[in-house]
Motif scaffolding. Structure first.
Motif, PDB file in Angstrom:
ATOM      1  N   ASN A   1      44.477 -11.754   7.203  1.00  0.00           N
ATOM      2  CA  ASN A   1      44.567 -12.918   6.817  1.00  0.00           C
ATOM      3  C   ASN A   1      44.021 -14.121   7.831  1.00  0.00           C
ATOM      4  O   ASN A   1      43.722 -13.506   8.982  1.00  0.00           O
ATOM      5  CB  ASN A   1      46.132 -13.004   7.061  1.00  0.00           C
TER       6      ASN A   1
ATOM      7  N   ASP B   1      52.789  -9.585   1.026  1.00  0.00           N
ATOM      8  CA  ASP B   1      53.115 -10.663   1.914  1.00  0.00           C
ATOM      9  C   ASP B   1      54.470 -10.603   2.489  1.00  0.00           C
ATOM     10  O   ASP B   1      55.464 -10.734   1.888  1.00  0.00           O
ATOM     11  CB  ASP B   1      53.050 -12.058   1.208  1.00  0.00           C
ATOM     12  N   THR B   2      54.159  -9.891   3.694  1.00  0.00           N
ATOM     13  CA  THR B   2      55.515  -9.347   4.436  1.00  0.00           C
ATOM     14  C   THR B   2      56.580 -10.580   4.570  1.00  0.00           C
ATOM     15  O   THR B   2      57.831 -10.324   4.355  1.00  0.00           O
ATOM     16  CB  THR B   2      54.963  -8.886   5.781  1.00  0.00           C
ATOM     17  N   SER B   3      56.283 -11.844   5.098  1.00  0.00           N
ATOM     18  CA  SER B   3      56.875 -12.989   5.380  1.00  0.00           C
ATOM     19  C   SER B   3      57.843 -13.207   3.974  1.00  0.00           C
ATOM     20  O   SER B   3      59.315 -13.581   4.298  1.00  0.00           O
ATOM     21  CB  SER B   3      56.279 -13.974   5.690  1.00  0.00           C
TER      22      SER B   3
ATOM     23  N   ASP C   1      53.726 -15.809   4.295  1.00  0.00           N
ATOM     24  CA  ASP C   1      52.370 -15.759   5.237  1.00  0.00           C
ATOM     25  C   ASP C   1      51.397 -16.751   4.498  1.00  0.00           C
ATOM     26  O   ASP C   1      50.888 -17.360   5.275  1.00  0.00           O
ATOM     27  CB  ASP C   1      52.010 -14.421   5.379  1.00  0.00           C
TER      28      ASP C   1
ATOM     29  N   ASN D   1      49.983 -19.834   6.651  1.00  0.00           N
ATOM     30  CA  ASN D   1      48.413 -20.020   6.787  1.00  0.00           C
ATOM     31  C   ASN D   1      47.776 -21.262   6.485  1.00  0.00           C
ATOM     32  O   ASN D   1      46.864 -21.464   6.890  1.00  0.00           O
ATOM     33  CB  ASN D   1      47.755 -18.698   6.215  1.00  0.00           C
TER      34      ASN D   1
ATOM     35  N   LYS E   1      46.399  -7.939   8.658  1.00  0.00           N
ATOM     36  CA  LYS E   1      47.648  -8.126   7.955  1.00  0.00           C
ATOM     37  C   LYS E   1      48.442  -6.910   8.562  1.00  0.00           C
ATOM     38  O   LYS E   1      49.851  -7.384   8.392  1.00  0.00           O
ATOM     39  CB  LYS E   1      47.392  -7.469   6.529  1.00  0.00           C
TER      40      LYS E   1
ATOM     41  N   ASP F   1      51.342  -8.976  10.625  1.00  0.00           N
ATOM     42  CA  ASP F   1      52.490  -9.746  10.004  1.00  0.00           C
ATOM     43  C   ASP F   1      53.602  -8.627  10.063  1.00  0.00           C
ATOM     44  O   ASP F   1      54.632  -9.240   9.544  1.00  0.00           O
ATOM     45  CB  ASP F   1      51.872 -10.236   8.823  1.00  0.00           C
ATOM     46  N   ARG F   2      53.135  -7.260   9.791  1.00  0.00           N
ATOM     47  CA  ARG F   2      54.424  -6.475   9.585  1.00  0.00           C
ATOM     48  C   ARG F   2      55.001  -5.779  10.960  1.00  0.00           C
ATOM     49  O   ARG F   2      55.894  -5.217  10.485  1.00  0.00           O
ATOM     50  CB  ARG F   2      53.809  -5.348   8.711  1.00  0.00           C
TER      51      ARG F   2
ATOM     52  N   ASN G   1      56.076 -13.636  15.489  1.00  0.00           N
ATOM     53  CA  ASN G   1      56.493 -13.661  13.997  1.00  0.00           C
ATOM     54  C   ASN G   1      57.726 -14.216  13.777  1.00  0.00           C
ATOM     55  O   ASN G   1      57.953 -14.724  12.704  1.00  0.00           O
ATOM     56  CB  ASN G   1      56.174 -12.178  13.602  1.00  0.00           C
TER      57      ASN G   1
ATOM     58  N   THR H   1      58.429 -17.215  11.050  1.00  0.00           N
ATOM     59  CA  THR H   1      59.536 -17.322  10.029  1.00  0.00           C
ATOM     60  C   THR H   1      60.559 -18.372  10.160  1.00  0.00           C
ATOM     61  O   THR H   1      61.038 -19.039   9.453  1.00  0.00           O
ATOM     62  CB  THR H   1      60.447 -15.847  10.049  1.00  0.00           C
TER      63      THR H   1
END
Length: 663
Positions: free
Chosen positions: A256, A470-472, A491, A495, A514, A517-518, A524, A528
């Motif tokens: 990302n 997209d984890t977020s 995410d 970005n 990526k 992000d997890r 992180n 959020t």
């Protein structure tokens, strides 16, 4: 706040009493208007044991703090109340033309409690404010009712109308409220709340001036933003299908990276949100076959959902109020093999995917027809698609049969069965009545063994963005007091927004794998949190999601609010406004007995079992509980329970804020 009217309308539908009351200035300073004013009022006035469909629930209809000030892309209106779908905080956001009409009647919001003995609608202009008999409109769909209400109430000025369709009248828990010919505030089931109150519509015809503290400054800001939007254009070539190749590239990329938020303008101006259908189909963003499939299951997706096909049907661009972007459109669907209607609003990406990829339905005509049916009924297409997918999988696995489904063979891609079931849900007829309240209620009616196929969080069906991509977005499905919503954060949005240049504690965006992000990290959690606070701020402004996605260097939110309000505050201060709104929404859930730890992603959405093909092949997300706790800690909430801590309420001034009263 000099851009707000300073008053709300309180309507008791049981007694018929209507009061125009003044809101303390401190409320606007702390939470703006829109969602902020809505949660302040509802937190104070809805009892903890209130039945969402009973007289004690409150339905709020609000405009934004910047609506009508000359600020571009700030024409959103919002519904608030206790959700009958989740049992906790509910809100729904909508564009169209209704938002400024609220303020032109001299108020920032209208709050209804009680239940009317018979169907009524609220009529309001500069001099008149009264409840009128709605018997002649009850039973009409949202478009028919809106047209008739406008015809019957047009004198010197054509009114603006917000109205429920037949689904709201029938108290479907996945119904919303419509304006502008079928644009819908769809989520949280608040159309059922309006229907339960026997309130068919709001008809507003005021002409009062909406103030702005510094009109010259606002004019310059809007001129600059408008120029940036105008400059973002794509050559008029049939290149829509090529977007799918971009999706392939995004799906394959392991990293990302920072994005230019204004780049989205080009795609949205040309195609609107349908441009994401071929992109999401190839990148892995778009869930397929009730979240258990991939692009290999619907190989014609990029061809079927080529946004140029819709562009050819578009005879008129559609702009919401104060919008220079114009991502909407009115489609000419004469010749559609299913539809008796001639025109429809262009379906959004969510609708195309939920009634297409999610059901393996590649018949575009059927989707356009269902889009119009659901808009007129006032039903949430996200929940309808998710509920039909649940029913198909229950049928496929032998948990229900034709004796339950009214003889329908519910198989993937069976357009006839999907269309028929959609209509049954609208009518609450037969098997449709079992499904008309969404998957959570359907599980209660069809048995616990069907729950594995019910893709929802907290009772609300998930939209068309896959957390494995997209984890977020998946975290926010669980972190939201109104769960299962995609418009809060992801995410991709973070970005693009450059929030680190808006407030000091928001982490900067850098090129990163990526997998980072997890991971459950404090950084992180700040991402959020920042995403959430900014989203709540924009909802308080009445701003569009696409203004949010353009990034702070394009949208200049602090400058816009300062010009409208006469304040001189910075991004740090305004992010705290968003933090305050979010904390009050969470406090509402705690008050109403909602346990935030119960909001969890279904195992399938986490990648268990993993997909065997496509861009998300083998992707599995780690346990999300730790990341939830870090997010709650970042907000100053109990990391174990998600309840806002007393010291946080004191720091944000929420206890003092809740002591304030309207007068």
């Amino acid at each position: 706040m000099k851009s707000c009217m300073g008053y709300i309308l309180e309507v008791d539908l049981t007694t018929g009493e209507i009061k125009r009351t003044k809101v303390p200035d401190e409320v606007y300073y702390n939470v703006l208007s829109g969602k902020g004013l809505g949660v302040w009022y509802c937190l104070k006035n809805i009892p903890a044991d209130a039945d969402p469909l009973g007289p004690d629930n409150v339905l709020g209809v609000l405009s934004g703090a910047l609506t009508g000030t000359g600020a571009l892309l700030t024409g959103r209106w919002i519904l608030v109340g206790k959700s009958p779908l989740t049992g906790g905080w509910g809100d729904a956001n909508c564009g169209g033309t209704f938002s400024p009409a609220i303020k032109r009647c001299g108020v920032d919001g209208i709050f209804f409690k009680g239940i009317s003995e018979k169907p009524v609608y609220l009529y309001m202009d500069n001099k008149t404010c009264e409840l009128r008999d709605a018997s002649a409109y009850w039973g009409l769909d949202a478009v028919e009712a809106e047209e008739k209400l406008i015809a019957d109430n047009t004198k010197n000025k054509k009114p603006s109308v917000a109205v429920i369709g037949t689904a709201g009248e029938k108290k479907s828990l996945i119904s919303g409220v419509c304006n502008s010919g079928g644009r819908i505030a769809a989520r949280s089931g608040l159309g059922a709340v309006m229907g339960s109150k026997n309130l068919k519509a709001l008809v507003l015809a005021g002409t009062k001036e909406i103030p702005c503290a510094d009109k010259d400054a606002m004019k310059e800001l809007s001129k600059a933003l408008g120029a940036k939007i105008k400059a973002a254009s794509i050559p008029e070539l049939p290149i829509g299908r090529l977007i799918g190749f971009g999706g392939y590239a995004m799906g394959l990329a392991p990293y990302n990276f920072p994005l230019d938020g204004s780049m989205a303008n080009m795609l949205l101006k040309t195609w609107g949100t349908p441009m994401n259908t071929p992109m999401g189909s190839t990148s892995g963003d778009a869930p397929v076959k009730n979240w258990a499939g991939s692009r290999v299951d619907i190989p014609n997706a990029t061809k079927t959902f080529d946004p140029d096909i819709l562009l050819k049907k578009e005879y008129q661009k559609y702009h919401c109020y104060s919008c220079a972007l114009g991502c909407g459109g009115i489609l000419d669907i004469r010749g559609n093999k299913y539809s008796k209607y001639e025109f429809t609003h262009k379906p959004e990406y969510e609708t195309l995917n939920q009634l297409g990829n999610l059901l393996l339905n590649d018949d575009l005509d059927s989707i356009l027809y269902m889009n119009e049916l659901l808009n007129r009924a006032g039903l949430d297409s996200i929940s309808v698609g998710g509920t039909i997918a649940y029913a198909i999988e229950c049928f496929e696995n032998g948990l229900i049969d034709e004796s339950v489904t009214d003889g329908l063979k519910l198989t993937w891609g069976n357009t006839y069965a999907i269309l028929t079931l959609c209509q049954k849900i609208i009518d609450r007829e037969g098997f449709g009545d079992i499904l008309a309240d969404g998957t959570k209620k359907a599980v209660e009616r069809l048995g616990p063994e069907t729950e594995q196929f019910a893709i929802n969080v907290g009772g609300q069906e998930l939209p068309a963005h896959d957390p494995r991509n997209d984890t977020s977005v998946g975290l926010h499905y669980m972190l939201e007091p109104a769960p299962g919503k995609h418009t809060i954060a992801m995410d991709l949005m973070y970005n693009a927004m450059s929030l680190c240049d808006f407030c000091s504690w928001a982490p900067p965006v850098k090129v990163h794998h990526k997998n980072e992000d997890r991971q459950a990290t404090e950084q992180n959690a700040l991402v959020t949190k920042a995403n959430t606070c900014y989203s709540q701020l924009m909802d308080g402004m009445g701003a569009c999601l696409y203004l949010e996605m353009m990034g702070v260097h394009t949208s200049h939110p602090a400058e816009h609010i300062n010009a409208a309000s006469g304040w001189n505050r910075d991004g740090e201060d305004y992010m705290q406004v968003g933090e305050r709104i979010q904390t009050m929404r969470q406090l509402f859930n705690v008050k109403h007995g909602i346990n935030p730890t119960d909001f969890k992603l279904p195992k399938r959405v986490l990648g268990f079992p993993p997909l065997r093909a496509g861009a998300l092949k083998g992707v599995q997300l780690p346990n999300t509980d730790e990341q939830k706790s870090l997010h709650w800690k970042a907000f100053g909430w109990d990391p174990a329970t998600g309840a806002p801590l007393p010291e946080t309420l004191d720091k944000l001034g929420i206890n003092d804020l809740l002591k304030l009263e309207v007068s």
